[in-house]
Design a protein around this motif. Structure first.
Motif, PDB file in Angstrom:
ATOM      1  N   ALA A 141       0.840  -1.202   0.000  1.00 37.45           N
ATOM      2  CA  ALA A 141       0.000   0.000   0.000  1.00 37.45           C
ATOM      3  C   ALA A 141       0.868   1.242   0.000  1.00 37.45           C
ATOM      4  O   ALA A 141       1.972   1.249   0.555  1.00 37.45           O
ATOM      5  CB  ALA A 141      -0.919   0.010   1.228  1.00 37.45           C
ATOM      6  N   GLY A 142       0.360   2.310  -0.609  1.00 37.11           N
ATOM      7  CA  GLY A 142       1.093   3.571  -0.617  1.00 37.11           C
ATOM      8  C   GLY A 142       0.254   4.685  -1.209  1.00 37.11           C
ATOM      9  O   GLY A 142      -0.914   4.496  -1.565  1.00 37.11           O
ATOM     10  N   GLY A 143       0.849   5.857  -1.299  1.00 38.52           N
ATOM     11  CA  GLY A 143       0.144   7.034  -1.788  1.00 38.52           C
ATOM     12  C   GLY A 143      -0.312   7.908  -0.644  1.00 38.52           C
ATOM     13  O   GLY A 143      -0.607   7.419   0.456  1.00 38.52           O
ATOM     14  N   ALA A 144      -0.355   9.224  -0.897  1.00 33.65           N
ATOM     15  CA  ALA A 144      -0.669  10.196   0.159  1.00 33.65           C
ATOM     16  C   ALA A 144      -2.004   9.928   0.827  1.00 33.65           C
ATOM     17  O   ALA A 144      -2.171  10.151   2.029  1.00 33.65           O
ATOM     18  CB  ALA A 144      -0.639  11.606  -0.425  1.00 33.65           C
ATOM     19  N   GLU A 145      -2.991   9.443   0.059  1.00 30.63           N
ATOM     20  CA  GLU A 145      -4.326   9.231   0.612  1.00 30.63           C
ATOM     21  C   GLU A 145      -4.370   8.076   1.609  1.00 30.63           C
ATOM     22  O   GLU A 145      -5.360   7.921   2.338  1.00 30.63           O
ATOM     23  CB  GLU A 145      -5.332   8.978  -0.522  1.00 30.63           C
ATOM     24  N   LYS A 146      -3.300   7.275   1.673  1.00 28.57           N
ATOM     25  CA  LYS A 146      -3.311   6.098   2.551  1.00 28.57           C
ATOM     26  C   LYS A 146      -2.381   6.218   3.755  1.00 28.57           C
ATOM     27  O   LYS A 146      -2.223   5.252   4.503  1.00 28.57           O
ATOM     28  CB  LYS A 146      -2.956   4.844   1.750  1.00 28.57           C
ATOM     29  N   HIS A 147      -1.764   7.373   3.953  1.00 29.40           N
ATOM     30  CA  HIS A 147      -0.822   7.515   5.056  1.00 29.40           C
ATOM     31  C   HIS A 147      -1.442   7.125   6.393  1.00 29.40           C
ATOM     32  O   HIS A 147      -0.876   6.339   7.159  1.00 29.40           O
ATOM     33  CB  HIS A 147      -0.291   8.951   5.137  1.00 29.40           C
ATOM     34  N   GLN A 148      -2.617   7.681   6.697  1.00 28.29           N
ATOM     35  CA  GLN A 148      -3.265   7.402   7.986  1.00 28.29           C
ATOM     36  C   GLN A 148      -3.691   5.945   8.095  1.00 28.29           C
ATOM     37  O   GLN A 148      -3.553   5.323   9.152  1.00 28.29           O
ATOM     38  CB  GLN A 148      -4.475   8.318   8.169  1.00 28.29           C
ATOM     39  N   ALA A 149      -4.212   5.401   7.001  1.00 24.70           N
ATOM     40  CA  ALA A 149      -4.686   4.017   7.022  1.00 24.70           C
ATOM     41  C   ALA A 149      -3.530   3.045   7.268  1.00 24.70           C
ATOM     42  O   ALA A 149      -3.643   2.106   8.059  1.00 24.70           O
ATOM     43  CB  ALA A 149      -5.392   3.690   5.706  1.00 24.70           C
ATOM     44  N   ILE A 150      -2.410   3.286   6.611  1.00 28.65           N
ATOM     45  CA  ILE A 150      -1.255   2.404   6.783  1.00 28.65           C
ATOM     46  C   ILE A 150      -0.712   2.505   8.203  1.00 28.65           C
ATOM     47  O   ILE A 150      -0.377   1.493   8.832  1.00 28.65           O
ATOM     48  CB  ILE A 150      -0.166   2.739   5.744  1.00 28.65           C
ATOM     49  N   ARG A 151      -0.641   3.727   8.724  1.00 31.02           N
ATOM     50  CA  ARG A 151      -0.167   3.905  10.098  1.00 31.02           C
ATOM     51  C   ARG A 151      -1.060   3.140  11.073  1.00 31.02           C
ATOM     52  O   ARG A 151      -0.580   2.460  11.984  1.00 31.02           O
ATOM     53  CB  ARG A 151      -0.141   5.388  10.480  1.00 31.02           C
ATOM     54  N   ALA A 152      -2.378   3.223  10.883  1.00 25.25           N
ATOM     55  CA  ALA A 152      -3.314   2.528  11.766  1.00 25.25           C
ATOM     56  C   ALA A 152      -3.092   1.019  11.722  1.00 25.25           C
ATOM     57  O   ALA A 152      -3.107   0.342  12.752  1.00 25.25           O
ATOM     58  CB  ALA A 152      -4.752   2.862  11.384  1.00 25.25           C
ATOM     59  N   ALA A 153      -2.871   0.484  10.521  1.00 26.60           N
ATOM     60  CA  ALA A 153      -2.642  -0.956  10.380  1.00 26.60           C
ATOM     61  C   ALA A 153      -1.363  -1.389  11.091  1.00 26.60           C
ATOM     62  O   ALA A 153      -1.315  -2.457  11.718  1.00 26.60           O
ATOM     63  CB  ALA A 153      -2.581  -1.328   8.906  1.00 26.60           C
ATOM     64  N   LEU A 154      -0.330  -0.543  11.022  1.00 26.80           N
ATOM     65  CA  LEU A 154       0.934  -0.875  11.681  1.00 26.80           C
ATOM     66  C   LEU A 154       0.816  -0.747  13.195  1.00 26.80           C
ATOM     67  O   LEU A 154       1.282  -1.610  13.941  1.00 26.80           O
ATOM     68  CB  LEU A 154       2.046   0.041  11.163  1.00 26.80           C
ATOM     69  N   VAL A 155       0.200   0.344  13.649  1.00 28.88           N
ATOM     70  CA  VAL A 155       0.043   0.569  15.095  1.00 28.88           C
ATOM     71  C   VAL A 155      -0.780  -0.552  15.719  1.00 28.88           C
ATOM     72  O   VAL A 155      -0.495  -1.019  16.826  1.00 28.88           O
ATOM     73  CB  VAL A 155      -0.615   1.937  15.367  1.00 28.88           C
ATOM     74  N   GLY A 156      -1.808  -1.000  15.000  1.00 35.22           N
ATOM     75  CA  GLY A 156      -2.670  -2.055  15.523  1.00 35.22           C
ATOM     76  C   GLY A 156      -2.087  -3.449  15.402  1.00 35.22           C
ATOM     77  O   GLY A 156      -2.699  -4.416  15.871  1.00 35.22           O
ATOM     78  N   GLY A 157      -0.928  -3.587  14.762  1.00 35.54           N
ATOM     79  CA  GLY A 157      -0.304  -4.901  14.629  1.00 35.54           C
ATOM     80  C   GLY A 157      -1.032  -5.838  13.688  1.00 35.54           C
ATOM     81  O   GLY A 157      -0.919  -7.063  13.813  1.00 35.54           O
ATOM     82  N   TRP A 158      -1.747  -5.284  12.715  1.00 36.31           N
ATOM     83  CA  TRP A 158      -2.485  -6.121  11.778  1.00 36.31           C
ATOM     84  C   TRP A 158      -1.553  -6.819  10.782  1.00 36.31           C
ATOM     85  O   TRP A 158      -1.888  -7.876  10.254  1.00 36.31           O
ATOM     86  CB  TRP A 158      -3.521  -5.291  11.017  1.00 36.31           C
ATOM     87  N   VAL A 159      -0.414  -6.200  10.507  1.00 36.87           N
ATOM     88  CA  VAL A 159       0.549  -6.781   9.573  1.00 36.87           C
ATOM     89  C   VAL A 159       1.940  -6.719  10.209  1.00 36.87           C
ATOM     90  O   VAL A 159       2.185  -5.931  11.124  1.00 36.87           O
ATOM     91  CB  VAL A 159       0.554  -6.041   8.224  1.00 36.87           C
ATOM     92  N   ASN A 160       2.845  -7.561   9.710  1.00 32.58           N
ATOM     93  CA  ASN A 160       4.232  -7.494  10.174  1.00 32.58           C
ATOM     94  C   ASN A 160       5.203  -7.316   9.013  1.00 32.58           C
ATOM     95  O   ASN A 160       6.408  -7.544   9.143  1.00 32.58           O
ATOM     96  CB  ASN A 160       4.605  -8.721  11.007  1.00 32.58           C
TER      97      ASN A 160
END
Length: 314
Positions: free
Chosen positions: A281-300
């Protein structure tokens, strides 16, 4: 990206690992999925082409620094950041797709039979499209997400079949709509023998590839008819900012207490069980979404672009 550019990128990666990361040629070979002799030649090529001085004189060097920082901050096992400075959105997505294929390839090339869990999404589909055909009929490609919308249509981004075609492996589809009509309907789908068989197989995946979506009007789930405008409104009121396999999460990575949860049929993912769960995933529109996924430990694991990586480290 032409072959020469790709070779230079690999040379820069090898040089960074050797001179900055302090890794051996054997380590570099494992990291890049090449032989030890090729790793040695890549380091030599980086020196010959002037990429090595006091620092790595290539954008890949900075990206590898960013990837190392993201791995440490979010406790990831895999992270690749592609250089995308000055690129348009389409170029960024293509770069992520090419890098995503590179990350997938060592897993798929393995000879022992593997269960590969596959989600959905444009970035994931594009990455699989970039893969070379790798004949591994012993592998199983298992869908993690119900691909049927309210009207009976299927999403164009149901991608496990595409990976199965690339590998000539078996394809297991999750036989259910993404969201059942009611909790009772969900129970009926979930009781089906094939659903139980496929979901159990998915839970045993050796590696999992997923996308990360946003929650807004026109997002893929809305555009493709899986959720309505009214449901988008409620999710936004509940401060949902990201979606993974139909799971809606807030900025802290916590799953939203939505009524959709009781109707949701997708297989859950567990990045904490030690198996790779890698997002593309990438692109400016996904910055918050990607951060949330990482903070929540959904992916490694994560494959993303340079600007997104910088935003994740702020």
């Amino acid at each position: 990206m032409n072959k020469n550019d790709k070779k230079m990128d690999q040379a820069a990666r090898a040089a960074w690992l050797y001179f900055v990361g302090g890794q051996t040629q054997h380590d570099i070979a494992d990291a890049l999925g090449v032989s030890r002799q090729v790793a040695q030649r890549l380091v030599a090529s980086a020196i010959d082409n002037g990429l090595v001085s006091v620092h790595i004189s290539h954008s890949v060097g900075q990206c590898m620094e960013l990837a190392a920082q993201i791995k440490k901050r979010y406790d990831l096992s895999v992270c690749q950041v592609v250089p995308t400075q000055g690129m348009e959105s389409s170029g960024i997505q293509h770069a992520i797709a090419v890098a995503g294929a590179e990350v997938m390839t060592p897993f798929i090339r393995q000879e022992q039979p593997m269960i590969i869990g596959v989600g959905s999404g444009r970035s994931l589909k594009a990455a699989i499209a970039e893969l070379d055909d790798i004949e591994r009929p012993q592998h199983s490609c298992v869908s993690l997400i119900g691909a049927i919308a309210y009207d009976g249509s299927c999403t164009r981004y149901d991608v496990p079949l595409l990976l199965a075609e690339k590998t000539q492996g078996r394809y297991f589809i999750l036989p259910a709509p993404l969201f059942a009509d009611s909790p009772e309907d969900h129970a009926n789908w979930s009781k089906h023998r094939i659903y139980r068989t496929v979901s159990e197989k998915a839970s045993q995946a050796d590696v999992t590839f997923v996308g990360i979506g946003t929650v807004a009007y026109g997002c893929p789930l809305h555009k493709d008819g899986f959720i309505s405008e009214q449901e988008i409104d409620v999710l936004v009121e509940q401060r949902a900012i990201a979606e993974i396999l139909g799971h809606f999460i807030d900025e802290k990575g916590q799953r939203i207490a939505s009524e959709l949860n009781a109707r949701h049929t997708s297989v859950g993912i567990d990045a904490k069980r030690g198996k790779p769960v890698i997002a593309f995933a990438g692109g400016a529109e996904k910055h918050q979404a990607i951060r949330a996924a990482l903070v929540g430990g959904w992916v490694n694991g994560l494959v993303t672009d340079e600007q997104t990586a910088q935003a994740l480290l702020v």
